[in-house]
Design a protein around this motif. Structure first.
Motif, PDB file in Angstrom:
ATOM      1  N   SER A  62     -84.261 -74.554 -44.599  1.00  0.00           N
ATOM      2  CA  SER A  62     -83.088 -75.365 -44.009  1.00  0.00           C
ATOM      3  C   SER A  62     -82.368 -73.987 -43.251  1.00  0.00           C
ATOM      4  O   SER A  62     -81.651 -72.725 -43.488  1.00  0.00           O
ATOM      5  CB  SER A  62     -82.303 -75.673 -45.049  1.00  0.00           C
ATOM      6  N   ALA A  63     -81.489 -74.701 -42.330  1.00  0.00           N
ATOM      7  CA  ALA A  63     -80.317 -73.095 -41.736  1.00  0.00           C
ATOM      8  C   ALA A  63     -79.035 -73.222 -42.807  1.00  0.00           C
ATOM      9  O   ALA A  63     -78.648 -71.707 -42.948  1.00  0.00           O
ATOM     10  CB  ALA A  63     -79.231 -74.362 -40.109  1.00  0.00           C
ATOM     11  N   VAL A  64     -78.500 -73.818 -44.144  1.00  0.00           N
ATOM     12  CA  VAL A  64     -78.299 -73.610 -44.758  1.00  0.00           C
ATOM     13  C   VAL A  64     -78.436 -72.074 -46.185  1.00  0.00           C
ATOM     14  O   VAL A  64     -77.995 -71.509 -46.834  1.00  0.00           O
ATOM     15  CB  VAL A  64     -77.932 -74.508 -45.541  1.00  0.00           C
ATOM     16  N   SER A  65     -80.272 -71.502 -45.519  1.00  0.00           N
ATOM     17  CA  SER A  65     -80.371 -70.625 -45.732  1.00  0.00           C
ATOM     18  C   SER A  65     -79.835 -69.641 -45.362  1.00  0.00           C
ATOM     19  O   SER A  65     -80.049 -67.554 -46.087  1.00  0.00           O
ATOM     20  CB  SER A  65     -82.464 -70.729 -45.377  1.00  0.00           C
ATOM     21  N   GLU A  66     -79.087 -69.476 -44.177  1.00  0.00           N
ATOM     22  CA  GLU A  66     -78.313 -67.998 -43.423  1.00  0.00           C
ATOM     23  C   GLU A  66     -76.822 -68.656 -43.258  1.00  0.00           C
ATOM     24  O   GLU A  66     -76.347 -67.984 -42.384  1.00  0.00           O
ATOM     25  CB  GLU A  66     -79.483 -68.244 -42.005  1.00  0.00           C
ATOM     26  N   TYR A  72     -78.457 -75.543 -54.004  1.00  0.00           N
ATOM     27  CA  TYR A  72     -78.913 -75.721 -52.752  1.00  0.00           C
ATOM     28  C   TYR A  72     -79.575 -75.186 -52.184  1.00  0.00           C
ATOM     29  O   TYR A  72     -80.326 -74.074 -51.821  1.00  0.00           O
ATOM     30  CB  TYR A  72     -78.338 -76.825 -52.126  1.00  0.00           C
ATOM     31  N   CYS A  73     -77.984 -73.755 -51.204  1.00  0.00           N
ATOM     32  CA  CYS A  73     -78.549 -73.001 -50.685  1.00  0.00           C
ATOM     33  C   CYS A  73     -79.290 -71.926 -51.102  1.00  0.00           C
ATOM     34  O   CYS A  73     -79.496 -71.152 -50.617  1.00  0.00           O
ATOM     35  CB  CYS A  73     -76.232 -72.787 -50.298  1.00  0.00           C
ATOM     36  N   SER A  74     -79.068 -72.098 -53.007  1.00  0.00           N
ATOM     37  CA  SER A  74     -79.555 -70.557 -53.587  1.00  0.00           C
ATOM     38  C   SER A  74     -80.665 -70.651 -53.338  1.00  0.00           C
ATOM     39  O   SER A  74     -81.208 -69.881 -53.356  1.00  0.00           O
ATOM     40  CB  SER A  74     -78.845 -70.435 -54.902  1.00  0.00           C
ATOM     41  N   THR A  75     -81.246 -72.231 -53.123  1.00  0.00           N
ATOM     42  CA  THR A  75     -82.819 -72.528 -53.318  1.00  0.00           C
ATOM     43  C   THR A  75     -83.213 -71.640 -51.831  1.00  0.00           C
ATOM     44  O   THR A  75     -84.265 -71.137 -51.815  1.00  0.00           O
ATOM     45  CB  THR A  75     -82.955 -73.512 -53.698  1.00  0.00           C
ATOM     46  N   LYS A  76     -81.881 -72.181 -50.782  1.00  0.00           N
ATOM     47  CA  LYS A  76     -83.226 -71.659 -49.388  1.00  0.00           C
ATOM     48  C   LYS A  76     -83.173 -70.488 -49.111  1.00  0.00           C
ATOM     49  O   LYS A  76     -83.943 -69.759 -47.750  1.00  0.00           O
ATOM     50  CB  LYS A  76     -82.443 -73.188 -48.421  1.00  0.00           C
ATOM     51  N   HIS A  77     -81.884 -69.677 -49.637  1.00  0.00           N
ATOM     52  CA  HIS A  77     -82.186 -68.121 -49.718  1.00  0.00           C
ATOM     53  C   HIS A  77     -82.975 -67.904 -50.570  1.00  0.00           C
ATOM     54  O   HIS A  77     -83.877 -66.917 -50.204  1.00  0.00           O
ATOM     55  CB  HIS A  77     -81.014 -67.791 -50.515  1.00  0.00           C
ATOM     56  N   GLY A 117     -85.945 -66.038 -47.941  1.00  0.00           N
ATOM     57  CA  GLY A 117     -86.405 -64.622 -48.730  1.00  0.00           C
ATOM     58  C   GLY A 117     -87.737 -64.364 -48.806  1.00  0.00           C
ATOM     59  O   GLY A 117     -88.164 -63.320 -47.963  1.00  0.00           O
ATOM     60  N   PHE A 118     -88.328 -65.131 -49.376  1.00  0.00           N
ATOM     61  CA  PHE A 118     -89.607 -65.026 -49.192  1.00  0.00           C
ATOM     62  C   PHE A 118     -90.461 -65.125 -48.265  1.00  0.00           C
ATOM     63  O   PHE A 118     -91.009 -64.397 -48.201  1.00  0.00           O
ATOM     64  CB  PHE A 118     -90.260 -66.191 -50.689  1.00  0.00           C
ATOM     65  N   GLY A 119     -90.378 -65.785 -47.526  1.00  0.00           N
ATOM     66  CA  GLY A 119     -91.144 -66.279 -46.558  1.00  0.00           C
ATOM     67  C   GLY A 119     -90.657 -64.764 -45.400  1.00  0.00           C
ATOM     68  O   GLY A 119     -91.567 -64.059 -44.696  1.00  0.00           O
ATOM     69  N   ARG A 120     -89.219 -64.431 -44.947  1.00  0.00           N
ATOM     70  CA  ARG A 120     -89.261 -63.373 -44.258  1.00  0.00           C
ATOM     71  C   ARG A 120     -89.846 -61.803 -45.009  1.00  0.00           C
ATOM     72  O   ARG A 120     -90.093 -60.579 -43.810  1.00  0.00           O
ATOM     73  CB  ARG A 120     -87.947 -62.607 -44.247  1.00  0.00           C
TER      74      ARG A 120
END
Length: 259
Positions: A132-136, A145-150, A154-157
């Motif tokens: 999600s855009a809210v990961s950034e 929700y934002c913390s899950t997407k962060h 982080g895992f993806g990067r």
């Protein structure tokens, strides 16, 4: 990765972005296990097999992989799209509440990446995770929700540097989408700006997989804003302040007037 001829698993297939991805995938010569807790709205035809599954539970994800391998023989592309949000004012300590959203939004997609690696070995395959855009970008009211997407971001990067030549791991960063997502998050939950149509997100996702993109940004506007935020970091603070004001007005109505 070419879509034609592939065996696919798609979670969160009954609504929102997942529903639109399912529609678009059926334009190809594919076999799809379409996954959701409720499958009554998922079509059943020569290309689509509905499958009921709660992906927040390890045992059910294991059964999903067993079923898919039994039906399809192998899984070429796994779309980890299932996810949900809470829009809320945190007022008490609730471990189970936090665990619920992390199981679906974080543990399940990462576990699915691990399962795909084990299941495919040296075969070429892809995993596509809806981030999600809210990961950034901070979005007040959606802190869990934002913390899950962060976490997923982080895992993806990091995991990009751990992938093998036969693996394509893609992460999708949609902005707010015109679905029931925010309605399900809370009654009359504030919707952030800008907003994008789910069919456009689906088109971007499928095109991104075909072009072997590791990071997929369905909104061109957000891609530009993301770059500007890196140059001018205060932009994110201004946006967060605007959204914070919207959230506090909503919270006053949703909580204070009904407490």
């Amino acid at each position: 990765m070419k879509i034609d001829g592939k065996n696919i698993v798609l979670t969160g297939a009954s609504s929102g972005i997942g529903k639109e991805i399912l529609k678009r995938l059926q334009q190809y010569d594919v076999k799809i296990i379409a996954v959701s807790r409720t499958i009554s709205k998922i079509p059943c035809n020569e290309k689509v097999i509905p499958y009921s599954c709660d992906v927040s539970k390890k045992e059910e994800v294991d059964k999903l992989f067993e079923y898919a391998q039994e039906k399809l023989g192998n899984i070429d592309i796994f779309f980890a799209n299932a996810g949900f949000a809470f829009c809320e004012q945190i007022r008490e300590a609730d471990w189970e509440h936090m665990e619920e959203i992390f199981r679906t939004n974080v543990f399940s997609p990462i576990y699915s990446v691990e399962k795909m690696r084990v299941a495919n070995g040296k075969r070429k395959y892809a995993v596509v995770i809806t981030c999600s855009a809210v990961s950034e970008v901070p979005l007040p009211g959606y802190s869990l929700y934002c913390s899950t997407k962060h976490a997923i971001n982080g895992f993806g990067r990091v995991f990009q540097y751990e992938t093998r030549k036969n693996e394509l791991i893609s992460f999708v960063y949609p902005i707010a989408t015109k679905t029931n997502f925010f309605t399900n998050a809370a009654q009359k939950a504030p919707v952030p700006w800008p907003v994008q149509a789910p069919d456009k997100v689906a088109k971007s996702v499928v095109r991104g997989v075909e072009k072997d993109r590791h990071f997929i940004y369905p909104s061109k506007a957000y891609a530009v804003i993301r770059t500007l935020n890196r140059i001018f970091p205060f932009n994110s603070s201004v946006y967060a302040k605007i959204q914070s004001n919207k959230f506090h007005r909503w919270a006053h109505s949703a909580y204070d007037l009904h407490s």
